[in-house]
Design an enzyme around this catalytic site. Sequence first.
Site, short mmCIF file in Angstrom:
data_model
loop_
_atom_site.label_atom_id
_atom_site.label_comp_id
_atom_site.label_asym_id
_atom_site.label_seq_id
_atom_site.Cartn_x
_atom_site.Cartn_y
_atom_site.Cartn_z
N ARG A 176 0.79 -1.25 0.00
CA ARG A 176 0.00 0.00 0.00
C ARG A 176 0.82 1.29 0.00
O ARG A 176 1.89 1.33 0.60
CB ARG A 176 -0.91 -0.01 1.23
CG ARG A 176 -1.95 -1.10 1.13
CD ARG A 176 -2.78 -1.24 2.39
NE ARG A 176 -3.75 -2.31 2.19
CZ ARG A 176 -3.45 -3.61 2.36
NH1 ARG A 176 -2.26 -3.98 2.79
NH2 ARG A 176 -4.36 -4.54 2.12
N ASP B 257 -0.63 -10.39 8.15
CA ASP B 257 -0.59 -9.56 6.95
C ASP B 257 0.26 -8.33 7.27
O ASP B 257 -0.27 -7.25 7.49
CB ASP B 257 -2.01 -9.14 6.52
CG ASP B 257 -2.03 -8.44 5.16
OD1 ASP B 257 -0.96 -8.35 4.53
OD2 ASP B 257 -3.11 -8.00 4.75
N GLU C 210 6.17 -12.09 0.20
CA GLU C 210 6.56 -11.12 -0.83
C GLU C 210 7.79 -10.33 -0.40
O GLU C 210 7.67 -9.39 0.38
CB GLU C 210 5.42 -10.13 -1.08
CG GLU C 210 4.14 -10.75 -1.55
CD GLU C 210 2.96 -9.82 -1.29
OE1 GLU C 210 2.76 -8.88 -2.04
OE2 GLU C 210 2.25 -10.04 -0.29
N HIS D 152 3.35 -12.32 -6.12
CA HIS D 152 2.26 -12.57 -5.18
C HIS D 152 1.73 -14.01 -5.27
O HIS D 152 0.51 -14.23 -5.24
CB HIS D 152 1.14 -11.57 -5.45
CG HIS D 152 0.19 -11.37 -4.32
ND1 HIS D 152 -0.75 -12.32 -3.97
CD2 HIS D 152 0.02 -10.36 -3.46
CE1 HIS D 152 -1.46 -11.88 -2.95
NE2 HIS D 152 -1.01 -10.69 -2.62
N HIS E 120 -0.99 -2.52 -4.48
CA HIS E 120 -0.41 -3.29 -5.59
C HIS E 120 -0.51 -2.57 -6.94
O HIS E 120 -0.93 -3.16 -7.95
CB HIS E 120 -1.05 -4.67 -5.69
CG HIS E 120 -0.78 -5.57 -4.51
ND1 HIS E 120 0.42 -5.60 -3.84
CD2 HIS E 120 -1.58 -6.48 -3.86
CE1 HIS E 120 0.36 -6.49 -2.87
NE2 HIS E 120 -0.84 -7.04 -2.84
C1 BGC Z 1 -1.57 -7.85 1.10
C2 BGC Z 1 -2.96 -8.03 1.63
C3 BGC Z 1 -3.95 -8.01 0.49
C4 BGC Z 1 -3.57 -9.09 -0.47
C5 BGC Z 1 -4.46 -9.13 -1.65
C6 BGC Z 1 -1.30 -8.93 0.11
O1 BGC Z 1 -0.06 -8.73 -0.47
O2 BGC Z 1 -0.63 -7.93 2.12
O3 BGC Z 1 -3.26 -6.99 2.54
O4 BGC Z 1 -5.26 -8.20 0.95
O5 BGC Z 1 -2.25 -8.88 -0.92
O6 BGC Z 1 -4.34 -10.35 -2.25
#
Ligand code: BGC
Length: 383
Positions: free
Chosen positions: A103, A275, A341, A202, A128
């Site tokens: 973010r 997360d 990641e 991802h 993203h």
């Molecule tokens: C993030 C999560 C997000 C997800 C979406 C992850 O990389 O950390 O917060 O909801 O991506 O797939």
Amino acid sequence: MRLAVLLGVVGMVAWLPNVSMATQATRAPFGQTGDGKTVEIVTLTNTHGMRARIMTYGASLQSLLVPDRRGKLADVVLGYDSLQGYLDRRQYFGATVGRYAIRIARGRFTLDGKTYQLTLNEAPNSLHGGVKGLDMQLWKIVDLKQGPQASVTLEYVSPDGDQGYPGTLTIRATYALSEDNQLTIAYTATTDKTTIVNLSNHTYWNLGGEGSGTVMDQRLTIAGAAITPVDAASIPTGQILSVADTPYDFRTAKPIGRDIRDGRSQQLLFGHGYDMNWVIARSETTQPRVVARVEDAQSGRVMTLLSTKPGLQFYSGNFLDGTTVGKAEHIYRQGDAFVLEPQLFPDTPNHPEFGSARLDPGQTYRNTIIYRFSVDSGNATKH
Ligand code: BGC
């Protein structure tokens, strides 16, 4: 004469295994986007049966077959059997994420005194890369190589102003599969104007195989002694918090699910599970270092993750909610996969104390991620 023939035969026999030893790379069509463009899929294989499939939509890892301790193969990444699933719903399965992964607060940042506004796809933030990130773009195959290390290089040129980011960014993703069961993703990017960049992959992993159930018993180690905690909107507060005596302590291997229900942890409540970003180090390295390791006792599969980046986002698949029907008609539920990641810390452009995401013309951005697969024989000594 006879000796010459004999030597010739011996020579051929010695030569043949070398040919079959080589890793292979092939390409084929995988479907079409809504506007009629062909998406291709590249298959990289090695002689141990490992097989990686990478599609040009999102430069995504579509599947990865990995042997277990008996040599039995399973696809250890979540996703869909055909392109349509990826087009129908944006879930970042296997995808390349950017131009800034994770973010950016309010989708806003300042560079050399100028403020830029990104598209907001998770109001009030940009996640993203924004509304149409790299995961939704069609990349081009610019190179394909056969063994000793089969590889494919994909390229996408993101125009100046794409999603609000300054500069034309030329991005390359090289996926390479080696004979020693190692998959490497090497990202590079160059720009024609000063910009920010942070790329990662991802993939949703399940070492027992996609659709085999929960990953909560798979044992995770993270080589990080601190995290960057977030607020209720998942934006880093700027603090660096030691993992000692918290559910975030993965410095020695423990099952992913062991502490995930610890209601004293506000971070686990905010994220609906893990997360957050782990501080692997305060700066990056040129040589990839081990940042995490995951072991699945049942199958014996072990994945060791190496990267050059200082941060590692660990996400425990919290928003898989049982509404996704993935490969082989498998329903994916909460906790059925983990995502690791390697990258910069989230929202670094708004936290100078985290480092810098700046890329100037003439420089090359790099993120090299290595997924090394091995097996644990199942004996008492596991580490
Ligand atoms: C993030 C999560 C997000 C997800 C979406 C992850 O990389 O950390 O917060 O909801 O991506 O797939």
